[in-house]
Design an enzyme around this catalytic site. Structure first.
Site, short mmCIF file in Angstrom:
data_model
loop_
_atom_site.label_atom_id
_atom_site.label_comp_id
_atom_site.label_asym_id
_atom_site.label_seq_id
_atom_site.Cartn_x
_atom_site.Cartn_y
_atom_site.Cartn_z
CG LEU A 132 -8.60 -53.66 21.42
CD1 LEU A 132 -9.44 -52.76 20.54
CD2 LEU A 132 -7.13 -53.50 21.09
CG HIS A 187 -16.08 -59.54 23.92
ND1 HIS A 187 -16.53 -59.42 22.62
CD2 HIS A 187 -15.21 -60.58 23.92
CE1 HIS A 187 -15.98 -60.36 21.87
NE2 HIS A 187 -15.17 -61.07 22.64
CB SER A 188 -13.50 -57.42 21.62
OG SER A 188 -12.65 -57.36 20.51
CG PHE A 189 -14.53 -51.25 20.93
CD1 PHE A 189 -13.65 -50.21 20.75
CD2 PHE A 189 -15.85 -50.96 21.27
CE1 PHE A 189 -14.06 -48.89 20.90
CE2 PHE A 189 -16.28 -49.66 21.41
CZ PHE A 189 -15.38 -48.61 21.23
#
Length: 262
Positions: A121, A94-96
């Protein structure tokens, strides 16, 4: 200690999903805690679930000085796969955490069944996270670091806007309490890959579109141009694991089933 809202309870197993192994990687300022509701539901459906906290964050925040690069975060998950002897894993970033998942897939593709990049990302080899974020976001984050006096960490954001969680949401306070500063080095150091992004592992990018996190607009453009990748949309905000764990679990189970060996 504040109690979590009773509305977030585990539903009974549907009995329709074949058991799978999920490793869930959290995003910036978060920890393994953010996967609580997703992990409970997946386990209730018979799956094995690992939701580790990366070094320097959450309950491991006292180790933030040891995080010298993105490689430390990647090694956290690589070592988990080895220590638990995990195979056929659905790896969710998730995300980073998408950067971490990318590095793990480059090093340990044989342990993975599928990659799920949840509103994450993504960078190419040689790029850092700061290279794909909008210039104004980079400047804001570096200014926050300079203003905090913590040259090893990005301070916790002043509000939850980036998570997509409304300030009046029942879990807004819980998320704010649990967030910790994020190791700056993981955003400044480049991701080094020896193979193409994804390394041949079946890959799905999930756009959390309500509201859409526009900081990741460039990443989504790149993903749509990648041959062979699947693209999914969830009608929820960036922190889907908090905002709509049931919808996310259904998607993860479907991806696990579609990528399972016959």
């Amino acid at each position: 200690m504040a109690e979590l809202p009773a509305t977030h309870v585990v539903h009974g197993s549907t009995g329709t999903a074949r058991p799978a192994t999920f490793v869930l990687i959290h995003g910036a300022w978060h920890g393994g805690w953010c996967w609580r509701f997703v992990a409970e539901r997946l386990r209730a459906h018979g799956h094995s679930v690992f939701a580790p906290t990366l070094t320097g964050l959450g309950e491991r925040r006292h180790l933030i000085g040891a995080v010298t690069s993105l490689d430390v975060s990647i090694a956290d998950i690589e070592n988990l796969l080895e220590a638990e002897e995990l195979e056929d894993v659905v790896l969710v970033g998730h995300s980073f955490g998408g950067l971490v998942a990318s590095g793990v897939a480059d090093r340990k593709p044989g342990a993975l069944r599928a990659l799920v990049f949840l509103d994450s990302l993504l960078v190419e080899s040689g790029e850092s996270a700061m290279d794909v974020l909008p210039r104004n976001v980079v400047e804001e984050r570096l200014a926050a670091v300079a203003g905090s006096g913590q040259n090893v960490a990005m301070p916790i954001p002043a509000n939850l806007a980036g998570t997509g969680i409304p300030e009046d949401h029942p879990l807004a306070g819980w998320v704010r309490r649990r967030q910790t500063p994020h190791p700056l080095s993981t955003y400044l150091s480049p991701l080094t890959l020896r193979h193409p992004l994804g390394n041949g592992v079946p890959s799905t990018y999930v756009h959390c579109a309500n509201p859409s996190y526009e900081t990741l607009a460039l990443v989504r453009e790149r993903v749509r141009a990648r041959p062979g990748w699947q693209f999914e949309t969830l009608d929820t905000g960036h922190d889907a694991m908090v905002l709509d764990p049931d919808r996310l679990v259904s998607l993860l189970e479907r991806i696990a089933a579609e990528t399972a060996s016959p």
